[in-house]
Write a protein that holds these residues in place. Structure first.
Motif, mmCIF file in Angstrom:
data_model
loop_
_atom_site.group_PDB
_atom_site.id
_atom_site.type_symbol
_atom_site.label_atom_id
_atom_site.label_comp_id
_atom_site.label_asym_id
_atom_site.label_seq_id
_atom_site.Cartn_x
_atom_site.Cartn_y
_atom_site.Cartn_z
ATOM 1 N N ARG A 51 0.843 -1.202 0.000
ATOM 2 C CA ARG A 51 0.000 0.000 0.000
ATOM 3 C C ARG A 51 0.875 1.246 0.000
ATOM 4 N NH1 ARG A 51 -5.415 -1.892 1.420
ATOM 5 N NH2 ARG A 51 -5.972 0.247 1.896
ATOM 6 N N ASP A 85 -1.860 5.784 2.559
ATOM 7 C CA ASP A 85 -2.903 4.946 3.168
ATOM 8 C C ASP A 85 -2.595 4.702 4.640
ATOM 9 O OD1 ASP A 85 -3.667 4.801 0.515
ATOM 10 O OD2 ASP A 85 -4.117 2.656 0.563
ATOM 11 N N LEU A 138 -6.145 -2.277 8.708
ATOM 12 C CA LEU A 138 -6.708 -2.366 7.353
ATOM 13 C C LEU A 138 -7.339 -3.746 7.141
ATOM 14 C CD1 LEU A 138 -3.857 -0.554 5.347
ATOM 15 C CD2 LEU A 138 -5.988 0.402 6.265
#
Ligand code: DGI
Ligand code: FE
Ligand code: FE
Ligand code: FE
Length: 188
Positions: free
Chosen positions: A57, A61, A91
């Motif tokens: 990512r 993020d 996440l």
């Protein structure tokens, strides 16, 4: 959180093929270690598969997640190496619907270790280190130790990782030092 096929599809969407193969090898290695240590095989499987879910990512993020989920702001001083586990767990929770704290802690601690690690956490920490494609001086000793003495193998990794970070002038996350202090003198 759905079927295995659905989980694999979501993970493979997030990872390049090489990293996706790595997490599947970590899954298999974690299952083998789980069998030897009376750890839940299903948890070992899922934790192995998701441990690097967030590895690819963008930094933005992680920075957004650190703020949104009110994680320790000190995390902002580090980078992907630390974030993909600690922040990655958040996440995984929100995007994959995995709420099992044993699994999430295994993800959180897979890079740095921790002072207290459950058998599942120890297994994922070790599986990531010794999966069959890992190749570094000492990996065979680590594999042998993980089979015969899980706690001692955790200490081995904590020591060698800290040594590697210092030798290469990398920033050491305080938790990595805490892990060293908790495990290495106890399992020399
Ligand atoms: O994600 P993987 O590559 O499969 O493995 P990992 O999550 O265990 O990450 C290993 C890398 O993380 C390795 O290059 C060492 C680094 N690392 C571990 N502890 C620390 C760290 N890097 C920094 N900067 N600080 C740490 O305390
Ligand atoms: Fe990782
Ligand atoms: Fe690791
Ligand atoms: Fe990994």
């Amino acid at each position: 959180a759905g079927t295995r096929a659905e989980l694999l599809a979501k993970i493979s969407q997030q990872l390049k093929p090489k990293r996706f193969k790595h997490v599947q090898r970590v899954e298999q290695t974690a299952i083998a270690l789980a069998k030897r240590n009376a750890v839940d095989l299903e948890k070992a499987s899922i934790a192995g598969l998701v441990h690097d879910y967030a590895k690819q990512r963008p930094d933005e993020d992680f920075i957004a997640a650190i703020k949104q989920y009110h994680l320790d702001p000190v995390l902002l001083d580090y980078g992907n190496a630390i974030w993909h586990g600690v922040v990655g767990a958040e996440l995984i929770k929100h995007e994959l619907g995995i709420y099992d704290e044993d699994i999430l802690n295994a993800v959180r601690h897979h890079t740095t270790g921790a002072v207290y690690m459950s058998p599942l956490e120890q297994i994922v920490y070790m599986a990531d280190y010794i999966e069959p494609q890992r190749d570094f001086p000492g990996v065979d000793e680590a594999r042998q130790l993980a089979k015969t003495d899980l706690a001692k193998s955790v200490a081995f990794q904590a020591k060698h990782t800290l040594q590697y970070l210092v030798e290469n002038g990398k920033p050491v996350y305080p938790k990595s030092i805490d892990t060293y202090n908790a495990w290495v003198p106890q399992y020399p």
